[in-house]
Motif scaffolding. Structure first.
Motif, PDB file in Angstrom:
ATOM      1  N   CYS A   1      -1.742  -1.829   6.215  1.00 39.38           N
ATOM      2  CA  CYS A   1      -1.999  -3.199   5.723  1.00 39.38           C
ATOM      3  C   CYS A   1      -2.469  -4.106   6.848  1.00 39.38           C
ATOM      4  CB  CYS A   1      -0.736  -3.790   5.120  1.00 39.38           C
ATOM      5  SG  CYS A   1      -0.315  -3.088   3.541  1.00 39.38           S
TER       6      CYS A   1
ATOM      7  N   CYS B   1       3.196   1.382   2.939  1.00 37.56           N
ATOM      8  CA  CYS B   1       4.352   0.477   2.827  1.00 37.56           C
ATOM      9  C   CYS B   1       5.483   1.188   2.095  1.00 37.56           C
ATOM     10  CB  CYS B   1       4.001  -0.767   2.016  1.00 37.56           C
ATOM     11  SG  CYS B   1       2.845  -1.905   2.765  1.00 37.56           S
TER      12      CYS B   1
ATOM     13  N   CYS C   1       0.854  -1.188   0.000  1.00 41.94           N
ATOM     14  CA  CYS C   1       0.000   0.000   0.000  1.00 41.94           C
ATOM     15  C   CYS C   1       0.896   1.246   0.000  1.00 41.94           C
ATOM     16  CB  CYS C   1      -0.951  -0.026   1.189  1.00 41.94           C
ATOM     17  SG  CYS C   1      -0.215   0.502   2.751  1.00 41.94           S
TER      18      CYS C   1
END
Ligand SMILES: [Zn+2]
Length: 242
Positions: free
Chosen positions: A236, A167, A164
């Motif tokens: 996440c 991240c 994502c």
């Protein structure tokens, strides 16, 4: 169909893929340098419904890149209204919904809930992280892009499958009030957001999933960086706990 005939004859496209596009809804968050070209090409491609979201109004200094806003719009209408009426004239067969609103965690579902896919055409990471959380929770793919001066970056974020935005950018940079930007930089990356969305909706080609494309048009340097999910990514993690 004459209008779309040159894309329908693309290899693997055909009337079926055109129907996929006309049955789709794309949300465009930010109708500025990225959002204008993206919306223009998606309208041209015959996406059935576009949702344009922006809280701001066009300003003189926007006009070097925000191609759907013209001098006559300044002080008269919001960016979403300005883009919407032009796109409706450009392609009367599609539906264009304008929303002059600043999205937050509470209103984003109501604002963009209908979208099958969302383009991140914003200019700040705080709004992007609201979009990131919403897309993870609602399982909605989104195409992130960001531009400044002569360079930009783009990636497709598919919840549960790809890393994502958090991240990739666990410590995003603060928003800048004024930053340098050449119009074509935004034009190129906004156009690529439109093509990535079309590829996802038609299941054609290779999508930039788990890949960050970075490009510099001043020195013509392009790179694709493989990206991985970050362990313990708070965004996440939410997804895994569901
Ligand atoms: Zn993550």
């Amino acid at each position: 169909m004459e209008r779309y005939s040159r894309q329908v004859i693309l290899d693997g496209f055909g009337t079926e893929k055109q129907k996929d596009l006309s049955g789709s809804t794309v949300g465009i968050l930010g109708v500025g340098g990225l959002g204008c070209p993206a919306a223009m090409y998606l309208a041209g491609a015959g996406i059935g419904k576009l949702i344009l979201v922006d809280s701001q109004s066009p300003e003189e200094s926007n006009l070097n890149r925000q191609i759907l806003h013209w001098p006559e719009d300044i002080g008269k209408r919001s960016k979403s209204e300005s883009a919407s009426w032009k796109l409706k004239q450009f392609n009367p067969d599609i539906s264009v919904i304008e929303k002059t609103i600043e999205v937050n965690n509470h209103n984003i579902k109501e604002t963009l809930g209908d979208a099958d896919i969302i383009l991140d055409c914003t200019d700040n990471f705080s709004t992007r992280m609201i979009l990131n959380d919403y897309c993870i929770n609602s399982d909605t793919p989104f195409i992130h892009a960001a531009v400044e001066s002569w360079h930009g970056q783009i990636t497709a974020i598919i919840p549960k499958i790809t890393p994502c935005l958090k991240c990739i950018f666990p410590n995003p940079p603060p928003a800048k009030k004024v930053f340098p930007i050449l119009g074509p930089t935004a034009g190129i990356f906004g156009s690529m957001q439109a093509s990535e969305a079309i590829k996802i909706l038609t299941d054609l080609g290779d999508v930039l999933s788990s890949k960050l494309l970075v490009g510099d048009i001043q020195y013509n340097q392009w790179d694709i960086i493989e990206i991985k999910k970050r362990e313990n990514c708070p965004a996440c993690k939410q997804d895994q706990m569901k």
